[in-house]
Design a protein around this motif. Structure first.
Motif, PDB file in Angstrom:
ATOM      1  N   PHE A  14       0.855  -1.186   0.000  1.00  0.00           N
ATOM      2  CA  PHE A  14       0.000   0.000   0.000  1.00  0.00           C
ATOM      3  C   PHE A  14       0.888   1.232   0.000  1.00  0.00           C
ATOM      4  O   PHE A  14       1.793   1.356   0.828  1.00  0.00           O
ATOM      5  N   LYS A  15       0.609   2.147  -0.934  1.00  0.00           N
ATOM      6  CA  LYS A  15       1.389   3.381  -1.035  1.00  0.00           C
ATOM      7  C   LYS A  15       0.422   4.553  -1.139  1.00  0.00           C
ATOM      8  O   LYS A  15      -0.464   4.556  -2.003  1.00  0.00           O
ATOM      9  N   GLU A  16       0.600   5.519  -0.272  1.00  0.00           N
ATOM     10  CA  GLU A  16      -0.257   6.698  -0.294  1.00  0.00           C
ATOM     11  C   GLU A  16       0.059   7.532  -1.534  1.00  0.00           C
ATOM     12  O   GLU A  16       1.229   7.722  -1.882  1.00  0.00           O
ATOM     13  N   THR A  17      -0.999   7.994  -2.207  1.00  0.00           N
ATOM     14  CA  THR A  17      -0.847   8.854  -3.375  1.00  0.00           C
ATOM     15  C   THR A  17      -1.700  10.106  -3.150  1.00  0.00           C
ATOM     16  O   THR A  17      -2.461  10.176  -2.187  1.00  0.00           O
ATOM     17  N   GLU A  18      -1.612  11.060  -4.050  1.00  0.00           N
ATOM     18  CA  GLU A  18      -2.430  12.268  -3.856  1.00  0.00           C
ATOM     19  C   GLU A  18      -3.911  11.998  -4.063  1.00  0.00           C
ATOM     20  O   GLU A  18      -4.744  12.740  -3.575  1.00  0.00           O
ATOM     21  N   ASN A  19      -4.268  10.877  -4.725  1.00  0.00           N
ATOM     22  CA  ASN A  19      -5.676  10.525  -4.942  1.00  0.00           C
ATOM     23  C   ASN A  19      -6.167   9.396  -4.047  1.00  0.00           C
ATOM     24  O   ASN A  19      -7.261   8.891  -4.236  1.00  0.00           O
ATOM     25  N   GLY A  20      -5.353   8.961  -3.101  1.00  0.00           N
ATOM     26  CA  GLY A  20      -5.760   7.863  -2.221  1.00  0.00           C
ATOM     27  C   GLY A  20      -4.613   6.912  -1.951  1.00  0.00           C
ATOM     28  O   GLY A  20      -3.557   7.309  -1.492  1.00  0.00           O
ATOM     29  N   VAL A  21      -4.834   5.648  -2.309  1.00  0.00           N
ATOM     30  CA  VAL A  21      -3.850   4.603  -2.050  1.00  0.00           C
ATOM     31  C   VAL A  21      -3.657   3.755  -3.302  1.00  0.00           C
ATOM     32  O   VAL A  21      -4.631   3.361  -3.946  1.00  0.00           O
ATOM     33  N   GLU A  22      -2.407   3.502  -3.624  1.00  0.00           N
ATOM     34  CA  GLU A  22      -2.086   2.541  -4.672  1.00  0.00           C
ATOM     35  C   GLU A  22      -1.827   1.204  -3.985  1.00  0.00           C
ATOM     36  O   GLU A  22      -0.945   1.101  -3.134  1.00  0.00           O
ATOM     37  N   MET A  23      -2.631   0.211  -4.355  1.00  0.00           N
ATOM     38  CA  MET A  23      -2.501  -1.121  -3.775  1.00  0.00           C
ATOM     39  C   MET A  23      -1.899  -2.036  -4.826  1.00  0.00           C
ATOM     40  O   MET A  23      -2.396  -2.126  -5.949  1.00  0.00           O
ATOM     41  N   THR A  24      -0.820  -2.715  -4.467  1.00  0.00           N
ATOM     42  CA  THR A  24      -0.155  -3.634  -5.380  1.00  0.00           C
ATOM     43  C   THR A  24      -0.112  -5.018  -4.749  1.00  0.00           C
ATOM     44  O   THR A  24       0.256  -5.160  -3.584  1.00  0.00           O
ATOM     45  N   ASP A  25      -0.517  -6.005  -5.530  1.00  0.00           N
ATOM     46  CA  ASP A  25      -0.408  -7.402  -5.129  1.00  0.00           C
ATOM     47  C   ASP A  25       0.640  -8.054  -6.015  1.00  0.00           C
ATOM     48  O   ASP A  25       0.589  -7.909  -7.244  1.00  0.00           O
ATOM     49  N   ILE A  26       1.573  -8.758  -5.398  1.00  0.00           N
ATOM     50  CA  ILE A  26       2.571  -9.524  -6.145  1.00  0.00           C
ATOM     51  C   ILE A  26       2.481 -10.964  -5.637  1.00  0.00           C
ATOM     52  O   ILE A  26       2.784 -11.239  -4.476  1.00  0.00           O
ATOM     53  N   VAL A  27       2.030 -11.853  -6.517  1.00  0.00           N
ATOM     54  CA  VAL A  27       1.905 -13.260  -6.175  1.00  0.00           C
ATOM     55  C   VAL A  27       2.982 -14.031  -6.928  1.00  0.00           C
ATOM     56  O   VAL A  27       3.076 -13.944  -8.157  1.00  0.00           O
ATOM     57  N   THR A  28       3.795 -14.756  -6.180  1.00  0.00           N
ATOM     58  CA  THR A  28       4.822 -15.614  -6.749  1.00  0.00           C
ATOM     59  C   THR A  28       4.475 -17.036  -6.331  1.00  0.00           C
ATOM     60  O   THR A  28       4.236 -17.292  -5.148  1.00  0.00           O
ATOM     61  N   TYR A  29       4.405 -17.950  -7.305  1.00  0.00           N
ATOM     62  CA  TYR A  29       3.980 -19.307  -6.983  1.00  0.00           C
ATOM     63  C   TYR A  29       4.673 -20.329  -7.865  1.00  0.00           C
ATOM     64  O   TYR A  29       5.214 -20.004  -8.931  1.00  0.00           O
ATOM     65  N   ALA A  30       4.664 -21.567  -7.404  1.00  0.00           N
ATOM     66  CA  ALA A  30       5.137 -22.719  -8.170  1.00  0.00           C
ATOM     67  C   ALA A  30       4.130 -23.840  -7.957  1.00  0.00           C
ATOM     68  O   ALA A  30       3.478 -23.913  -6.912  1.00  0.00           O
ATOM     69  N   LEU A  31       4.025 -24.686  -8.958  1.00  0.00           N
ATOM     70  CA  LEU A  31       3.081 -25.802  -8.892  1.00  0.00           C
ATOM     71  C   LEU A  31       3.802 -27.101  -8.522  1.00  0.00           C
ATOM     72  O   LEU A  31       4.988 -27.262  -8.829  1.00  0.00           O
ATOM     73  N   PRO A  32       3.067 -28.025  -7.907  1.00  0.00           N
ATOM     74  CA  PRO A  32       3.676 -29.331  -7.639  1.00  0.00           C
ATOM     75  C   PRO A  32       3.870 -30.103  -8.946  1.00  0.00           C
ATOM     76  O   PRO A  32       3.289 -29.749  -9.968  1.00  0.00           O
ATOM     77  N   PHE A  33       4.680 -31.096  -8.901  1.00  0.00           N
ATOM     78  CA  PHE A  33       4.903 -32.018 -10.017  1.00  0.00           C
ATOM     79  C   PHE A  33       5.543 -31.365 -11.234  1.00  0.00           C
ATOM     80  O   PHE A  33       5.290 -31.767 -12.362  1.00  0.00           O
TER      81      PHE A  33
END
Length: 159
Positions: free
Chosen positions: A100-119
């Motif tokens: 979450f980063k405050e901006t002049e218009n509110g909040v910039e929300m960033t999601d970073i998902v890092t994943y690996a699958l089995p097999f």
């Protein structure tokens, strides 16, 4: 092991404290999760997360097959970010940063998902055929839900 990553950004027309209050309450996770996952929290949740908190739930990510998923909140820097990591569940590896980063218009929300699958490497076709699409679908649902919850939300589309 093949590692995949998805990054989304959304601007919310609210203050950083209001954003933190909503997203740091683990009870709100079910509000922003699509119904097709049949997401059910199976652990008792407080109103505010804390580092080391374990959350368990049932999800039905593939073909309606139930899966137990256990995550841990591993890092918190209020009100700027938190991280959840899978301890048991459908992925071989899952690391999700919520920033979450405050901006002049509110909040910039960033999601970073890092994943690996089995097999791996046998699961690589499954990622391109289904898993990646489903993860993106979850974040598209989340964007739409946040538009309802916080009118005037500006979304940057999930690619």
């Amino acid at each position: 092991m093949k590692i995949y990553q998805l990054k989304t950004t959304q601007n919310l027309p609210i203050g950083i404290e209001e954003a933190w209050k909503f997203f740091s309450n683990p009870n709100n996770l079910s509000v922003i999760t699509p119904e097709w996952l049949n997401f059910k929290v199976t652990s008792k949740l407080p109103d505010k997360m804390y580092a080391g908190m374990i959350i368990s739930y049932k999800v039905h990510p593939v073909l309606g097959i139930p899966n137990t998923w256990v995550t841990e909140i591993t890092h918190i820097k209020e009100p700027f970010y938190f991280v959840d990591e899978q301890r048991f569940g459908p992925y071989k590896f899952w690391h999700h940063q919520h920033r979450f980063k405050e901006t002049e218009n509110g909040v910039e929300m960033t999601d970073i998902v890092t994943y690996a699958l089995p097999f791996d490497p046998l699961s690589r076709p499954a990622n391109s055929l289904q898993v990646e699409k489903k993860v993106k679908e979850i974040f598209r649902f989340r964007e739409k839900k946040l538009l309802e919850l916080f009118p005037n939300v500006i979304a940057n589309p999930v690619i």
